[in-house]
Design an enzyme around this catalytic site. Structure first.
Site: not given
Ligand code: 8YV
Length: 328
Positions: A243, A272, A290
């Site tokens: 993140r 983001e 992302h």
């Molecule tokens: C997802 C992600 O695509 O799962 C996670 O925490 O960061 C991503 O890879 C995204 O969060 C989908 O809500």
């Protein structure tokens, strides 16, 4: 088994097979055009939904939770990270929160490794040159990058994804170092030949490559602060597939533009979809939108987990991927 079909509001377009199954099992409200919901639309959704299926692009903060009707009992998030949901507020309202852990580990670790390789071996610059029409042929001194074999990789956050990155990195000849809230089990450490650093500061100062793989929680917000970024060994490479909030993005941009850091590979950003404008100007960074878990297989598996969590809850059981705030 219950035959009741709960009203399930899904905030984004999911793979067809998942949506079809959701329509069979639930009273599903889907988002055919995949436009992220506005805050007002989100508030309207939680006012009616019994189950909300949000993604990382929805901010389910305490005000949205306060606007939820009493029928909202489950937030079955599509994704592993749950930093977009105010877990304490949900818990206080008796709303269960679930996520989709485990199914995107390999895809995300692949992307971390891809970024490490891309930055060390200058893939973006090489690709741009090959396409530019300016390439005048091979030269012994052009496009020189950094060899990975024999270098030290420091993993910040040695959970499932951190360990998957370590397994891959070992095959590339990197030695594994890590910092984690807790030391991992001795057998895992032994299998990875991993060195534990209790002090993140000390680890950062000694690594050639750093991979951020911890979740974003209040405790990890700006874990890589301006002060810690200054501790990183000059010329080192930093990659983040976790993140954006874990790194002070402005301080990172500064360290990259001043040449203190060798390079960075980023799949995630602090605000983001905005990306710090300085990062966009730099050629020692590889920037991705992302997409760490963006494989068809991964998305189907995430959808399956969401369905299993909802179905288990509908049938009166504890959903398998329930997120409990204090465990994060
Ligand atoms: C997802 C992600 O695509 O799962 C996670 O925490 O960061 C991503 O890879 C995204 O969060 C989908 O809500």
């Amino acid at each position: 088994m219950s035959t009741r079909k709960p009203l399930v509001v899904v905030t984004r377009k999911l793979p067809d097979a998942i949506e079809t199954r959701m329509m069979e099992l639930f009273e599903a409200r889907l988002n055919a055009d995949d436009r992220a919901l506005t805050r007002d639309e989100l508030v309207a959704a939680v006012a009616k939904a019994e189950v909300l299926v949000p993604t990382v692009t929805d901010r389910i903060d305490k005000d949205v939770i306060a606007a939820a009707g009493p029928q909202l009992k489950l937030i079955a998030s599509f994704g592993t990270g749950v930093d977009h949901v105010d877990l304490a507020a949900a818990q206080a309202r008796g709303i269960v929160v679930t996520n989709t852990p485990g199914v995107l580990t390999d895809d995300t670790a692949d992307m971390a490794m891809a970024l490490i390789l891309a930055v060390a071996r200058r893939l973006n610059a090489g690709e741009a040159l090959a396409r530019s029409g300016e390439w005048r042929g091979w030269s012994p001194t052009s496009m020189l990058g950094t060899r990975l074999t024999g270098k030290r990789l420091g993993i910040v956050g040695m959970g499932r994804i951190g360990q998957a990155v370590a397994r891959r990195a070992r095959a590339f000849g990197l030695s594994i170092h890590y910092h984690n809230r807790k030391r991992v089990y001795a057998d895992i450490e032994a299998a990875l030949e991993a060195t534990y650093w209790e002090s993140l500061d000390q680890m950062l100062a000694r690594m050639d490559v750093i991979s951020v793989n911890c979740p974003h929680t209040p405790a990890t917000y700006h874990l890589l602060s301006a002060r810690r970024i200054k501790l990183i060994k000059p010329g080192a490479i930093l990659v983040n597939t976790s993140r954006g909030e874990v790194i002070d993005e402005a301080a990172l941009a500064l360290a990259l533009s001043s040449g203190t850091l060798g390079g960075a590979g980023l799949d995630v950003y602090e605000h983001e979809p905005a990306i710090h404008p300085k990062l966009l100007e730099l050629d020692n960074v590889v920037l991705l939108p992302h997409m760490g878990s963006a494989t068809l297989e991964g998305r189907l598996a995430m959808g399956e987990r969401v369905i299993i969590n909802i179905k288990t809850w509908v049938d009166g059981h504890n959903p398998p991927d329930r997120v409990i705030e204090q465990l994060l």
